[in-house]
Design an enzyme around this catalytic site. Sequence first.
Site, PDB file in Angstrom:
ATOM      1  N   ARG A   1       0.806  -1.223   0.000  1.00 10.57           N
ATOM      2  CA  ARG A   1       0.000   0.000   0.000  1.00 10.57           C
ATOM      3  C   ARG A   1       0.839   1.274   0.000  1.00 10.57           C
ATOM      4  O   ARG A   1       0.354   2.326  -0.396  1.00 10.57           O
ATOM      5  CB  ARG A   1      -1.011  -0.043   1.129  1.00 10.57           C
ATOM      6  CG  ARG A   1      -2.115  -1.083   0.875  1.00 10.57           C
ATOM      7  CD  ARG A   1      -3.155  -1.107   1.954  1.00 10.57           C
ATOM      8  NE  ARG A   1      -2.619  -1.459   3.240  1.00 10.57           N
ATOM      9  CZ  ARG A   1      -2.658  -2.681   3.785  1.00 10.57           C
ATOM     10  NH1 ARG A   1      -3.235  -3.664   3.127  1.00 10.57           N
ATOM     11  NH2 ARG A   1      -2.150  -2.900   4.964  1.00 10.57           N
TER      12      ARG A   1
ATOM     13  N   GLU B   1       5.175 -10.411  14.904  1.00 12.81           N
ATOM     14  CA  GLU B   1       4.635 -10.936  16.145  1.00 12.81           C
ATOM     15  C   GLU B   1       4.805 -12.448  16.221  1.00 12.81           C
ATOM     16  O   GLU B   1       5.143 -12.999  17.263  1.00 12.81           O
ATOM     17  CB  GLU B   1       3.152 -10.559  16.267  1.00 12.81           C
ATOM     18  CG  GLU B   1       2.553 -10.868  17.616  1.00 12.81           C
ATOM     19  CD  GLU B   1       1.125 -10.373  17.730  1.00 12.81           C
ATOM     20  OE1 GLU B   1       0.514 -10.659  18.764  1.00 12.81           O
ATOM     21  OE2 GLU B   1       0.627  -9.700  16.806  1.00 12.81           O
TER      22      GLU B   1
END
Length: 182
Positions: free
Chosen positions: A68, A105
């Site tokens: 993006r 993560e």
Amino acid sequence: MDQTSSAQPVNAIQRLVREVPDFPKPGINFYDITTLLQDSAGLKAVIDGLSSWFADQKIDKVVGIEARGFIFAPAVAYALNAGFVPVRKPGKLPAATKRIEYQLEYGTDALEIHVDALRKGERVLIVDDVLATGGTARAAADLVKSLDAEVAGLGFVLELDFLAGRKKLPEHEIHSLVHYAS
């Protein structure tokens, strides 16, 4: 360093972002920018907002982070009379690249840049849609520095303040148009 633009354009941008609860999994609130992109005034406000903070600086290149960041970075580069450089996922760039792995993560990811995309001393603005945990932005900044270029700043459309991503970039100027506290 944190800077925000005037309230009116920021509020207009925020109103155009669609919040999608429980996507991609339960408990996650996804901030969808596709509704913002569909609005010509909203898109213009984003490009103007991101480029205006760095207009008084000498920016040589604008790096866009896949995917993006590719939407906003070329337009910001155009507004700043700078070149555009894509930073991509591994295996997407055709010539010799420099690669950096970074922690997510749950696991790792990697980004690449062409080794000849930046010259020593060039001032680079890094642009992406969202600053969340800061891992991807940190990796992009480290790639820029690995080519002996200078990170002039980082610009984001949205920042998820509750994820504290800017803490991974304490030495850099960061400008986010819209902040989400939770």
